[in-house]
Structure formats: structure tokens, C-alpha cells
Scaffold this motif. Structure first.
Motif, short mmCIF file in Angstrom:
data_model
loop_
_atom_site.label_atom_id
_atom_site.label_comp_id
_atom_site.label_asym_id
_atom_site.label_seq_id
_atom_site.Cartn_x
_atom_site.Cartn_y
_atom_site.Cartn_z
N SER A 93 0.84 -1.20 0.00
CA SER A 93 0.00 0.00 0.00
C SER A 93 0.87 1.24 0.00
O SER A 93 1.92 1.27 0.64
CB SER A 93 -0.90 0.01 1.24
OG SER A 93 -1.59 1.23 1.37
N GLU A 106 -5.42 -0.07 -6.05
CA GLU A 106 -4.75 0.32 -7.29
C GLU A 106 -3.62 -0.65 -7.67
O GLU A 106 -3.00 -0.52 -8.72
CB GLU A 106 -4.19 1.75 -7.17
CG GLU A 106 -3.05 1.93 -6.19
CD GLU A 106 -3.49 2.21 -4.75
OE1 GLU A 106 -2.77 2.96 -4.07
OE2 GLU A 106 -4.54 1.69 -4.32
N PHE A 107 -3.36 -1.63 -6.79
CA PHE A 107 -2.28 -2.59 -7.04
C PHE A 107 -2.83 -3.99 -7.31
O PHE A 107 -2.35 -4.98 -6.77
CB PHE A 107 -1.32 -2.63 -5.84
CG PHE A 107 -0.65 -1.32 -5.53
CD1 PHE A 107 0.32 -0.80 -6.39
CD2 PHE A 107 -0.98 -0.59 -4.40
CE1 PHE A 107 0.94 0.41 -6.11
CE2 PHE A 107 -0.36 0.61 -4.12
CZ PHE A 107 0.59 1.12 -4.97
N ASP A 108 -3.86 -4.07 -8.13
CA ASP A 108 -4.50 -5.37 -8.36
C ASP A 108 -3.55 -6.38 -8.98
O ASP A 108 -3.63 -7.57 -8.70
CB ASP A 108 -5.74 -5.20 -9.24
CG ASP A 108 -6.63 -6.45 -9.20
OD1 ASP A 108 -7.16 -6.75 -8.12
OD2 ASP A 108 -6.76 -7.11 -10.25
N SER A 111 -12.93 -2.42 -4.16
CA SER A 111 -12.36 -3.42 -5.05
C SER A 111 -13.37 -4.55 -5.27
O SER A 111 -14.12 -4.90 -4.35
CB SER A 111 -11.07 -3.99 -4.45
OG SER A 111 -10.66 -5.16 -5.11
#
Length: 531
Positions: free
Chosen positions: A69, A118-120, A139
Motif C-alpha cells: 500500500s 490500485e495494485f491489483d 475493489s
């Protein structure tokens, strides 16, 4: 005389948050953009999150929880929720690639992963190694961090009982010479580190102070902010994930910021930006820099802009920053009034030696490997007996850094042993050459590497970045440098680049520069014959 058994039980680090919620319930704990979270609010949120981990995900003492994160309230809360549940916090530098994060998931044995929405791609890369992924932010993967807190709000499980050597944090090294390794930081060890930081780096810190974050909370900045929690100091996070000097200085003025932790590269960027003169930064008492010594030219510029507020410390993640300290009183713009190049004196409660290859202490002035013992030394690398065997000798932790001490105990870094190169039989330490080059008026950044040479074995190769609006001639720079250093230390080549690549930790590493040189076709051929 036999002693009765003594308990090794210690305070769970999450208790710092509990104390602040009692004493300073309505005071700000964290400020991020327009949002302010008080200590009592953070305590309630952390309790609810810990309850969710225990009851929804069956997290038990000793379980590892990976966190991917950017800096935010939720990321900071995972630290305390993990500890309240007795779990181990495993934060990742959010700038790492999905494959690099997958390595952390696999090597740490993490069961649960918190992952920014945002870091899928990072979450997908880790899916085969972790049982659960908890999103931070909306998400499609399911209930996110805030939804879990809302569902369990009002629950506040007891703080898990911990012993001094119970792991609290897997602090991953930067991996500049290979795969990152997890340095195991424990509850008791970190309690000493926090106390030492307050004693040596920022004495007199109280809840009336304010601290600004300008680095990822996953590493040194996280240690620094944990120290702020221990004193009830509010933490301020800049909005967005782009480094913006004007925003930093505006926050310093708005919140009367008194301390911040950063690295020399960031200090340089902050004091060279025009915005430094547009905002009031007289509230600053401690600008703490670590990760590398600051070049003298940059040191003078920072002192002239900010006043006597610089604090340097030297210390690896494995010793959690606790090797030496150079406080404001030992910084000066006057060369005659300062021990130029020193990283300071031994930290309170620690012992530092410069040792030879056999582990014997060397006399003052002689160069050897820096070794350290004391309560700040980590508990070893997780699941890596080979690295542990290599890193300890007779109880001393071997840093891999070379240096020497003067008669008064001030330590001077020569560089990493791996940075040194041998030219014509002579040992050459790049830092000395870099220091000289950075006094050139046209150069902003410099790094020197030992490159293959058919005659001398290795010779210096300097890669430089020019100051804005300057266009130095490489040959002219080398001619300028020649009178300032011994001839055998003079780099054979000097290149001017637009920018130097930096690691996810904001550091300029020789490994990355060497790779960039290879990709550009500018790295010498080791097999070439002398002409």
C-alpha cells in the motif's frame, strides 16, 4: 547462586496507541489531506480491524500479514492491528513490481495480504501464496479494509501477550546485491530502538511536536513514525503519491512541523527547490537523514537554507538505524568547525567496532569492516541460515560497510566493501571521488563505479547529472578534477546523463547504474585487449 526464573514478557508495541487514546483522545494522530483522525478514533478502528483479522480470517499469533500500500491511514493502521492480534507486520515498499512482491509473499509465508486497490496486479501475483487478500479501497475482490472496520466497530480484542524475542516486523532489506531478505524485528528490540531514537535523534519530543512523512512507511519512515506514536506526536502525510517539494514546504508551514525523516537525495531536492524560500520552515527542529552520508556540498546547502537542524544517523535495517548519530551540534557550514565525512558517534546502549578480517578491533585511523552489538540488533534473517551465518561473527553483526574511527570515537564511512574496486593493485573507494566531483559547480548528482580495464584491471567510470541549465564537458570536468585527487584515482571516463535511475527506496545503487550502462552499450568489455 541460582536465580529464579524471570519472565521475558514485554509490552506489545500496539500499547503505545492505547496509551495515546487514553491520554490524548481528541488530539490528532494522523492528518492526510483534509482528513484528520484522532487517537481515540484510530484506536477504535485498529481494535475493529484486529477483531476482523482474528474472527474473519483466523489470524493467530505468529501469522505473517503482507501489506502492499502507498502511505495512508489504512496502511498505518495495519501495523497496530497486526500487533494487537499477535501477528507479524510484513510491509512492502509499494514501488516494487508485482513479481518482487510475490517473492515477499512466498519468502515470508504470509497468510493474509492487505493490498491497495490500485495494485491489483500485485494482488494477482501473490494469490497463489496467500490465503486471503483484503483490499484497501473499493475493489471487486470483496470487503475492503474500511468495510471490515465498520462491521466490527466496537470490538477491541485484548492486546496479544508477547515476549521480548517475539517477531513484530519483517523488515525487508533493499536487496541491492540479490533477493531481499527479511530482517526479523521483535517487540522487545523495537522498544529499545524507539527509546534510543527519542534519546539520540530527537530529544525533547512531545505531543506538541508534529512529524511529516516524506518516505514509504514500510521502512525507515515507519520506524520513525512508530517513534512519534510513542510520544503522541501527530503524523502528517502529503496528499497524492507524487513527490512535490512545494506541497512539503506548505505542510511544514501549515502544521508547524518540527521533525521529518528522509534520505540525503530528498533533502537535496527539498532545499534546491525554489519553494523552500516561499514558506516558513522555522518550526523545524530535526531534519533526520539516513540511508547514506550526505555529500558535503549538499550538507552546506541544507544548513544554509534550514539552519542547524540536520541530524544524521547511520544504521542498517538489521540494526534498525541504531549504529551512530551526528546531531545538529556536530553539523556546521564551516569546514574547520566540523569533522567532514563523519557519520557520528556510537548510539546510546550500543557498541561499535572497526574490525579486521579475523574479527579483531583495529586501531584508530585504520579501515576495516564496521561491526555492532547491542539491543537494537535484529533477531536474524527469517528462514535464511546461510545469511545469518555470514552476517554474525563472535556475536557481532557485520554490516558489510567499511570505515574507520578517529581517536575520539567518530566513525567515518569509506563505502560498502562491494563498492571498492582495485586499479593497478591499489584499493579505490568511490565515495572519495564522488565527494570531490560534487564540489564542481555544474554537477548535481554523481556516482563512480569500478569498470573493467585491460591494463589496470579496473578503472573508475563516473556517471554524472548536470545542474539545471548547465552543460559541462566531460573532458573539462576530468581536467578540473585531476589536481584534486591522486592520479591513480582519476576516473578514466566520465559520462553526463539526464538523470540517474533510483531504487524503490529512493537510493542510487551501483547495481542499477551498471545495468543501465550495459543497456546503453557504455559498459566496457572485460575481454577487450589493450590497444
Amino acid at each position: 547462586m541460582s536465580m529464579p526464573p524471570v519472565s521475558d514478557r514485554v509490552m506489545n508495541l500496539c500499547h503505545f496507541l492505547t496509551l495515546n487514546a487514553r491520554r490524548l483522545p481528541d488530539a490528532p494522530a494522523l492528518i492526510h489531506g483534509d482528513a484528520t483522525t484522532s487517537w481515540s478514533q484510530m484506536q477504535a478502528r485498529v481494535g475493529a480491524l484486529a477483531h476482523a483479522l482474528i474472527h474473519d480470517y483466523q489470524v493467530a499469533k505468529g501469522d505473517r500479514i503482507l501489506v502492499q500500500s502507498a502511505n495512508c491511514l489504512q496502511m498505518f493502521e495495519t501495523m497496530f492491528a497486526c500487533w494487537r492480534a499477535g501477528a507479524i507486520w510484513v510491509p512492502a515498499n509499494f514501488r516494487m513490481s508485482p513479481s518482487e512482491i510475490a517473492w515477499l509473499a512466498q519468502s515470508s509465508g504470509a497468510r493474509v495480504m492487505f493490498c491497495g486497490a490500485e495494485f491489483d496486479a500485485h494482488a494477482s501475483a501473490c494469490a497463489e501464496f496467500v490465503e486471503f487478500v483484503i483490499p484497501i479501497g473499493a475493489s471487486p475482490r470483496g470487503a475492503d479494509h474500511d468495510a471490515l472496520i465498520a462491521r466490527h466497530m466496537g470490538q477491541n480484542p485484548s492486546e496479544a501477550a508477547v515476549a521480548r524475542d517475539d517477531p513484530a516486523w519483517f523488515f525487508y532489506t533493499s536487496g541491492t546485491t540479490g533477493r531481499p531478505k527479511a530482517a526479523v524485528l521483535t517487540h522487545g528490540q523495537l522498544a529499545f530502538v524507539i527509546t534510543n531514537h527519542l534519546c539520540d535523534l530527537m530529544p525533547g519530543t512531545t505531543e506538541v511536536d508534529a512529524s511529516l512523512v516524506v518516505a514509504p512507511l514500510s521502512h525507515g519512515a515507519g520506524i520513525h513514525q512508530l517513534t512519534q506514536v510513542a510520544r503522541g506526536v501527530p503524523t502528517i502525510l502529503p496528499a497524492g503519491d507524487r513527490f512535490d517539494p512545494a506541497q512539503i514546504w506548505a505542510l511544514v508551514e501549515k502544521y508547524r512541523v518540527t521533525n521529518m525523516f528522509t534520505v540525503p537525495t530528498i533533502v537535496k531536492l527539498l532545499v534546491e527547490d525554489a519553494s523552500v524560500d516561499h514558506f516558513d520552515h522555522t518550526s523545524l527542529r530535526y531534519v533526520i537523514y539516513a540511508g547514506a552520508p550526505m555529500y558535503r556540498a549538499d550538507q552546506i546547502r541544507a544548513l544554509n537554507k534550514l539552519g542547524p537542524v540536520l541530524v544524521q544517523y547511520f544504521g542498517l535495517g538489521e540494526v534498525t538505524g541504531n549504529i551512530t548519530v551526528l546531531p545538529p551540534a556536530h553539523h556546521s557550514v564551516d569546514d574547520a568547525a566540523m569533522r567532514i565525512g563523519t557519520c557520528g558517534l556510537t548510539r546510546t546502549g550500543m557498541q561499535v567496532q572497526v574490525q579486521d578480517a579475523q574479527g579483531e578491533e583495529l586501531p584508530a585511523g585504520q579501515t576495516g569492516e564496521i561491526a555492532v552489538i547491542g539491543p537494537a540488533v535484529f533477531a536474524g534473517y527469517h528462514d535464511n541460515p546461510q545469511a545469518n551465518a555470514k552476517s554474525f561473527r563472535n556475536g557481532w553483526f557485520l554490516t558489510g560497510d567499511l570505515g574507520h574511527m578517529d581517536e575520539q570515537g567518530f566513525l567515518y564511512l569509506t563505502g560498502r566493501e562491494s563498492d571498492m574496486y582495485i586499479s593497478g593493485g591499489s584499493n579505490i573507494y568511490p565515495r572519495e571521488i564522488e565527494e570531490k566531483l560534487l564540489t564542481h559547480p555544474d554537477l548535481a548528482e554523481v556516482i563512480v563505479l569500478g569498470a573493467p580495464d585491460p591494463v589496470w584491471g579496473e578503472t573508475g567510470l563516473a556517471v554524472c547529472v548536470a545542474r539545471a541549465g548547465r552543460d559541462p564537458d566531460p573532458k573539462a570536468v576530468l581536467a578540473w578534477l585531476a589536481p584534486h585527487i591522486a592520479r591513480y584515482k582519476l576516473p578514466k571516463r566520465l559520462l553526463i546523463w539526464d538523470a540517474l535511475p533510483k531504487s524503490a527506496y529512493g537510493k542510487i545503487t551501483r547495481k542499477m547504474i551498471r545495468q543501465a550502462l550495459i543497456e546503453r552499450g557504455e559498459w566496457p568489455d572485460a575481454t577487450a585487449k589493450a590497444g
